[in-house]
Structure formats: C-alpha cells, structure tokens
Write a protein that holds these residues in place. Structure first.
Motif, mmCIF file in Angstrom:
data_model
loop_
_atom_site.group_PDB
_atom_site.id
_atom_site.type_symbol
_atom_site.label_atom_id
_atom_site.label_comp_id
_atom_site.label_asym_id
_atom_site.label_seq_id
_atom_site.Cartn_x
_atom_site.Cartn_y
_atom_site.Cartn_z
ATOM 1 N N SER A 64 0.824 -1.301 -0.028
ATOM 2 C CA SER A 64 0.140 -0.058 0.074
ATOM 3 C C SER A 64 0.987 1.370 0.010
ATOM 4 C CB SER A 64 -0.843 -0.003 1.050
ATOM 5 O OG SER A 64 -1.774 -1.073 1.270
ATOM 6 N N THR A 65 2.137 1.190 0.593
ATOM 7 C CA THR A 65 2.768 2.524 0.785
ATOM 8 C C THR A 65 3.566 2.509 -0.473
ATOM 9 O OG1 THR A 65 3.306 2.033 3.220
ATOM 10 C CG2 THR A 65 4.859 3.296 1.924
ATOM 11 N N ALA A 66 3.880 1.609 -1.089
ATOM 12 C CA ALA A 66 4.541 1.807 -2.518
ATOM 13 C C ALA A 66 3.612 2.382 -3.484
ATOM 14 C CB ALA A 66 5.267 0.546 -3.080
ATOM 15 N N LEU A 67 2.392 1.827 -3.401
ATOM 16 C CA LEU A 67 1.661 2.210 -4.258
ATOM 17 C C LEU A 67 1.031 3.762 -4.211
ATOM 18 C CD1 LEU A 67 -0.678 2.063 -6.657
ATOM 19 C CD2 LEU A 67 -2.270 0.950 -4.966
ATOM 20 N N LEU A 68 0.791 4.175 -2.709
ATOM 21 C CA LEU A 68 0.396 5.332 -2.588
ATOM 22 C C LEU A 68 1.442 6.579 -2.702
ATOM 23 C CD1 LEU A 68 -1.388 4.831 0.953
ATOM 24 C CD2 LEU A 68 -2.467 5.700 -1.262
ATOM 25 N N ASP A 69 2.723 6.005 -2.629
ATOM 26 C CA ASP A 69 3.860 7.149 -2.988
ATOM 27 C C ASP A 69 3.655 7.348 -4.341
ATOM 28 O OD1 ASP A 69 4.616 7.004 -0.463
ATOM 29 O OD2 ASP A 69 6.391 5.656 -0.619
ATOM 30 N N GLY A 121 0.010 13.433 -8.225
ATOM 31 C CA GLY A 121 -0.871 14.522 -7.833
ATOM 32 C C GLY A 121 -2.422 13.919 -6.968
ATOM 33 N N TYR A 122 -2.273 12.839 -6.789
ATOM 34 C CA TYR A 122 -3.534 12.045 -6.001
ATOM 35 C C TYR A 122 -3.253 11.658 -4.639
ATOM 36 C CZ TYR A 122 -4.410 11.064 -11.072
ATOM 37 O OH TYR A 122 -4.426 11.310 -12.369
ATOM 38 N N GLY A 166 0.581 2.264 -10.495
ATOM 39 C CA GLY A 166 0.084 3.604 -10.293
ATOM 40 C C GLY A 166 0.043 4.572 -11.491
ATOM 41 N N ALA A 167 1.121 4.314 -12.252
ATOM 42 C CA ALA A 167 1.032 5.042 -13.620
ATOM 43 C C ALA A 167 -0.158 4.948 -14.434
ATOM 44 C CB ALA A 167 2.490 4.706 -14.499
#
Length: 324
Positions: free
Chosen positions: A44-49, A55-56, A272-273
C-alpha cells in the motif's frame, strides 16, 4: 494581491506534481483495490507514494476502497461486486487469476488493472497483451512464462550437489504454469522435485512435510501470499536449514538467501502510472499489458554465512545487489 501573496501563489504552483495539471479541478477520484490476501502495508505504501507523486492524495482528491479476501478465494466475486457498486473509476485486481476473473464477472465497463504471475491470454482474461481489448489491462510479475525455471537453475548453481529439491506452492489453480516450468527445469537438471502446497496458511505443517522428505534446498513459489507471509517462510527455512530461492528482492532484504526477479516497488510504480492514465480517460484497450524487462539477482551474504554456504564466484559477479 500583494507581492508576498503573489510569490506564495507562484511557489504553490511550481511545487505541485506535474501530473496534477492533467486532472479535472475539484474532482474526487475513486480507486477500488481487490486483493486475494490480507492487507499488505508495504505494498500500500509503494502504491500510495506513486499516486501521490502524480498528484492524487488520499483523503483529498482520492478515495481508495479496499477489499481483502484474506485467502478465501470464494469471497472474491462478492467483494468485486461491492467495489463496482461503489462506482470506482478503476479497479485494481491484485494476486491470483481468480481475483481478475472476479473483477471481470462483476463489470464489463469499469477499467480493471490486473497484477499477478500468470498467463492472462491462456486463461482467457485478455485476448492479447499488445491490445488487450475489453476493460482489462495491467502489469505482470514476470516475462514470457514465469521465472520459475530460471530460479531453480540459480539454486542449483548455488548448491551444485543438491539432488533433492523441495518446492513450496500456494493452493491456487493459477500456480499451474510455475509448476510446469519448475518440473521441466528439474528434469533438465536431473534433480528430484517434491512439491508441497500450503493449505489454510499452515506453513509449519508444510515445512514439516518438506523436511520429512530431506531435501537439499528449497524453491519458494512466486505468490502474493508468500510475499505477505515472507517473514514466517524465511524463519522456517532458517529453522530447517534449507537454502531457499525466492522471487522478489524484498524477500532477500528481509532475510531470505537469494532471489531472482523484479522489484515489487517498481511494479507498483507502474500500476500507479496505469491508474493515472485511466483516471485521465485512457481506455484499458489502449494500454498494453506490461511485462517487466529488468530483473535483479540479490544475495543475502549474512544468511549464506548462517547456513554455512560459500557463494560461488560466478553468482557473486552476476549479482545486482549483495546484502551484508
């Protein structure tokens, strides 16, 4: 506006992530996350970063709806329907093929980003990788096929006298391709292979079964379940004094002996991209299913020393990272 306020306004603009200018002003984006396993904080941390860099910001212009099956795959269809009913802008299906299948059964319109270690074309999840069509795209963990055979070769190079090798496997149908590739490599290397499935999350029982067979080394299958429970697996491999090869560098960072694969952090950056592009209106059919192109060989020298292993010079020279 006075000079100080003007400067502050300009500063706030230039420090915004570049991607934020492509977003719709005032819009709240909603992302669904469906996982076959229990929550995994580091993922979750890697994705949120990654999302934050684009910008999200969760709690500001991003709402993330998370659903976890905690290993109970029969719960996936209901959880997928819940997320679709919440009108998410994109649905991430993380883990075995059953997760993606549940997402596809729940919606034919909401964009789906899959992530796993399986052949989505063979399983009928997409028509082809270059242009997946329908509403599914995503990121795969390995290159063509899986890296299972290559990892067995590396393990044999590490322990050239190993004649009996155990394999820890998850109890999921989509693991079949890894089994096939590992068995093929075992036959080519002329080693005996004993596959033991982990049932109901009982790792102690699985390792007791493996140890009773007296293997010389262990292959830990590439599974999101095993990534989640890596510390338990690493501790049991050490307890039974089994040299073990893993998929992800993060497993070696936490005490595993050796890994060959791509970084989960790098993969989640790509996820994420893809979410960013879907939020901005791109269609899943226009985003090819990606396979990783960079793989790392990582060795934990401290773990090797504890096992009394001398790492061959050939592996040391090829290693991308040595952990001491």
């Amino acid at each position: 506006m006075n000079k100080r306020n003007t400067l502050l306004a300009i500063f706030s603009l230039v420090t915004l992530p570049l991607h934020s200018f492509a977003q719709s002003p005032g819009r709240i984006y909603r992302l669904g996350v469906l996982r076959a396993t229990a929550p995994a904080p580091e993922v979750s941390t890697a994705l949120l970063d990654t999302l934050r860099e684009r910008g999200y910001i969760e709690g500001r212009n991003l709402i993330i709806e998370r659903r976890f099956a905690s290993g109970q795959l029969d719960r996936l269809p209901g959880l997928a329907r819940e997320l679709v009913q919440l009108r998410v802008d994109a649905l991430m299906c993380l883990g075995p093929a059953a997760t993606v299948r549940a997402g596809r059964e729940a919606t034919s319109t909401t964009p789906i980003i899959m992530f796993g270690n399986f052949d989505p074309v063979a399983l009928g999840l997409v028509t082809n990788l270059a242009r997946p069509e329908a509403n599914v795209t995503g990121i795969l963990i390995s290159a063509d096929g899986t890296l299972a055979g290559k990892r067995l070769e590396i393990l044999r190079e590490l322990a050239p006298r190993a004649a009996r090798i155990g394999m820890l496997a998850p109890d999921v149908p989509s693991f079949r391709l890894q089994l096939q590739e590992t068995r093929k490599a075992a036959a080519a290397l002329k080693v005996e292979l004993e596959v033991v499935e982990v049932r109901g999350g009982d790792y102690s029982d699985a390792f007791a079964t493996i140890s009773s067979w007296r293997p010389d080394a262990l292959v830990v299958g590439a599974s999101t379940f095993f990534m989640r429970d890596r510390k338990t697996i690493i501790a049991l491999a050490a307890k039974h004094r089994l040299p073990a090869v893993y998929e992800w560098p993060e497993q070696v960072r936490d005490g595993g002996l050796i890994a060959y694969g791509t970084s989960l952090d790098r993969l989640f950056a790509r996820i994420g991209a893809y979410a960013d592009q879907l939020f901005r209106g791109k269609k899943p059919a226009d985003l090819p299913v990606e396979r990783p192109t960079k793989f790392e060989l990582v060795i934990n020298l401290k773990t090797a020393k504890a096992l009394g292993l001398k790492i061959p010079q050939s592996l040391l020279l090829r290693a991308d990272r040595l952990i001491e």
